[in-house]
Write a protein that holds these residues in place. Sequence first.
Motif, mmCIF file in Angstrom:
data_model
loop_
_atom_site.group_PDB
_atom_site.id
_atom_site.type_symbol
_atom_site.label_atom_id
_atom_site.label_comp_id
_atom_site.label_asym_id
_atom_site.label_seq_id
_atom_site.Cartn_x
_atom_site.Cartn_y
_atom_site.Cartn_z
ATOM 1 N N GLN A 162 0.816 -1.214 0.000
ATOM 2 C CA GLN A 162 0.000 0.000 0.000
ATOM 3 C C GLN A 162 0.856 1.273 0.000
ATOM 4 O O GLN A 162 0.411 2.315 -0.487
ATOM 5 C CB GLN A 162 -0.951 -0.015 1.193
ATOM 6 N N SER A 163 2.068 1.191 0.523
ATOM 7 C CA SER A 163 2.949 2.357 0.452
ATOM 8 C C SER A 163 3.699 2.414 -0.873
ATOM 9 O O SER A 163 3.863 3.493 -1.457
ATOM 10 C CB SER A 163 3.949 2.353 1.625
ATOM 11 N N ILE A 164 4.126 1.265 -1.379
ATOM 12 C CA ILE A 164 4.911 1.288 -2.619
ATOM 13 C C ILE A 164 4.035 1.637 -3.813
ATOM 14 O O ILE A 164 4.513 2.167 -4.821
ATOM 15 C CB ILE A 164 5.649 -0.057 -2.823
ATOM 16 N N ALA A 165 2.739 1.382 -3.717
ATOM 17 C CA ALA A 165 1.836 1.813 -4.785
ATOM 18 C C ALA A 165 1.849 3.332 -4.919
ATOM 19 O O ALA A 165 1.740 3.877 -6.025
ATOM 20 C CB ALA A 165 0.420 1.319 -4.504
ATOM 21 N N THR A 166 2.012 4.027 -3.790
ATOM 22 C CA THR A 166 2.113 5.482 -3.816
ATOM 23 C C THR A 166 3.422 5.913 -4.457
ATOM 24 O O THR A 166 3.472 6.868 -5.241
ATOM 25 C CB THR A 166 2.021 6.040 -2.383
ATOM 26 N N GLU A 167 4.494 5.213 -4.132
ATOM 27 C CA GLU A 167 5.795 5.562 -4.720
ATOM 28 C C GLU A 167 5.785 5.378 -6.233
ATOM 29 O O GLU A 167 6.433 6.132 -6.967
ATOM 30 C CB GLU A 167 6.904 4.715 -4.090
ATOM 31 N N ALA A 168 5.066 4.373 -6.703
ATOM 32 C CA ALA A 168 4.938 4.180 -8.151
ATOM 33 C C ALA A 168 4.313 5.413 -8.795
ATOM 34 O O ALA A 168 4.708 5.825 -9.896
ATOM 35 C CB ALA A 168 4.106 2.938 -8.440
ATOM 36 N N ARG A 169 3.334 6.000 -8.127
ATOM 37 C CA ARG A 169 2.705 7.208 -8.658
ATOM 38 C C ARG A 169 3.677 8.382 -8.631
ATOM 39 O O ARG A 169 3.652 9.247 -9.520
ATOM 40 C CB ARG A 169 1.448 7.525 -7.855
ATOM 41 N N GLN A 170 4.545 8.442 -7.617
ATOM 42 C CA GLN A 170 5.558 9.498 -7.582
ATOM 43 C C GLN A 170 6.485 9.396 -8.788
ATOM 44 O O GLN A 170 6.795 10.397 -9.444
ATOM 45 C CB GLN A 170 6.369 9.398 -6.291
ATOM 46 N N GLN A 171 6.949 8.184 -9.086
ATOM 47 C CA GLN A 171 7.863 8.004 -10.214
ATOM 48 C C GLN A 171 7.184 8.382 -11.523
ATOM 49 O O GLN A 171 7.796 9.006 -12.397
ATOM 50 C CB GLN A 171 8.351 6.548 -10.245
ATOM 51 N N PHE A 172 5.930 8.029 -11.650
ATOM 52 C CA PHE A 172 5.115 8.409 -12.814
ATOM 53 C C PHE A 172 5.114 9.926 -12.972
ATOM 54 O O PHE A 172 5.376 10.462 -14.057
ATOM 55 C CB PHE A 172 3.711 7.852 -12.591
ATOM 56 N N ALA A 173 4.818 10.633 -11.878
ATOM 57 C CA ALA A 173 4.721 12.088 -11.941
ATOM 58 C C ALA A 173 6.078 12.731 -12.217
ATOM 59 O O ALA A 173 6.165 13.744 -12.931
ATOM 60 C CB ALA A 173 4.130 12.632 -10.641
ATOM 61 N N LEU A 174 7.141 12.163 -11.668
ATOM 62 C CA LEU A 174 8.472 12.727 -11.891
ATOM 63 C C LEU A 174 8.878 12.602 -13.358
ATOM 64 O O LEU A 174 9.539 13.489 -13.903
ATOM 65 C CB LEU A 174 9.484 12.046 -10.975
ATOM 66 N N ARG A 175 8.502 11.516 -14.006
ATOM 67 C CA ARG A 175 8.755 11.412 -15.441
ATOM 68 C C ARG A 175 7.955 12.471 -16.205
ATOM 69 O O ARG A 175 8.432 13.035 -17.191
ATOM 70 C CB ARG A 175 8.422 10.006 -15.949
ATOM 71 N N GLN A 176 6.749 12.759 -15.737
ATOM 72 C CA GLN A 176 5.975 13.833 -16.362
ATOM 73 C C GLN A 176 6.663 15.182 -16.162
ATOM 74 O O GLN A 176 6.721 16.007 -17.084
ATOM 75 C CB GLN A 176 4.566 13.865 -15.791
ATOM 76 N N PHE A 177 7.204 15.420 -14.973
ATOM 77 C CA PHE A 177 7.944 16.659 -14.724
ATOM 78 C C PHE A 177 9.153 16.777 -15.650
ATOM 79 O O PHE A 177 9.586 17.884 -15.979
ATOM 80 C CB PHE A 177 8.403 16.730 -13.267
ATOM 81 N N ALA A 178 9.716 15.645 -16.054
ATOM 82 C CA ALA A 178 10.857 15.651 -16.968
ATOM 83 C C ALA A 178 10.430 15.817 -18.422
ATOM 84 O O ALA A 178 11.282 15.877 -19.316
ATOM 85 C CB ALA A 178 11.656 14.350 -16.816
#
Length: 361
Positions: A162-178
């Motif tokens: 349940q916590s790592i699912a959130t981290e997956a969304r962070q990585q998704f968003a960081l690629r969008q920021f790039a």
Amino acid sequence: MLASALAAAALLVPALAAPAPIPSGGVGVRANDTPPIYHTMSDFDFQSLNLALNQEWIELDLFNYAVARFSEGEWASQGINEEGVSLIRYFAQQEVGHAELLSNIVSYANRTGAKQCEYKYNFNTVQEFINFAQQLTRWGESGVYGFLSHLDSRPSANLLVQSIATEARQQFALRQFAGAFPVPVYFETGISQSMTWSLLSPYLVSCPAENPRIEWNIFPALNVTNQESLIVDGYNASISHNRTSLTEAGRVVSVSWEAPGKAVSYNSSYNTTVGGLVNTTTPLYAAWISQLNVTYTPLNLTSDWTATTIQPGGYVFNDTTDSVVNGTMFLGLTTTDLYVTPYNLSRLDDVLVAFGIYQAD
């Protein structure tokens, strides 16, 4: 008369259907099963979850550091406005919760988890921060996938999902920021604890004396000398960009690697080491670790500590366009082309000479 009326009314009430039985099998799904206990059940659990806790701590520090360091104008240079900065600030708040969760799980049987350390970073611009953060969250996410199904404590694994699912969304968003395509793969790969610790350890400068020693190996660092970057082509933050691939099959990839035995990480208290079945510092293969596959290509040695190899082609499934080399992925140098699968990928630790990240897209 009243009794007769009630009896007649009762006949109109449909009988309650018996609940369907739970299919055979499963763990912890029946009323008489052992209630879940959310703590570590083995040293493997503790060392795995304490490593994950160290990962959460650096992510907390990283996001707060970036928000404090860069000005509004610097963020704007990457197309990130105040709302975007607020999202990164919220990422840090999420890490507070993740760190508390893992601290609670590992604080059992007279053991306590790691406290936050002092860290160092090599970026100087918003663009470099975004590129580093998307790599750090990639190995943080993949590092959990690698051991999750091997934990003795299934209840703890449930919380960690349940916590790592959130981290997956962070990585998704960081690629969008790039300004990158946010989801370039069909499957996210897992890596071993030693692989994760090898990538994380260089950024720890000093830690509290009471922090438990991390009992995973640190492999010699692998450097892709012609490494690509998500920010090299100047795209600003966007929901998605259908950009030209940074790399392609047939590309000549140049690598260098360090000798084992180097003192590394906080207080120089660890030493790098090769895999347990390795008796040479001369690797023979590059292991491309991505999605469901480990693909090997032969190395062409150009000196004792440098080599080239050819980026492989191929697809995860033959009837798709999902390349085996894609996204932010991992590259190891090995002494043999050991066959492994996603479930037993940690066996690759035994034959690694060096390990690092490869930025395919």
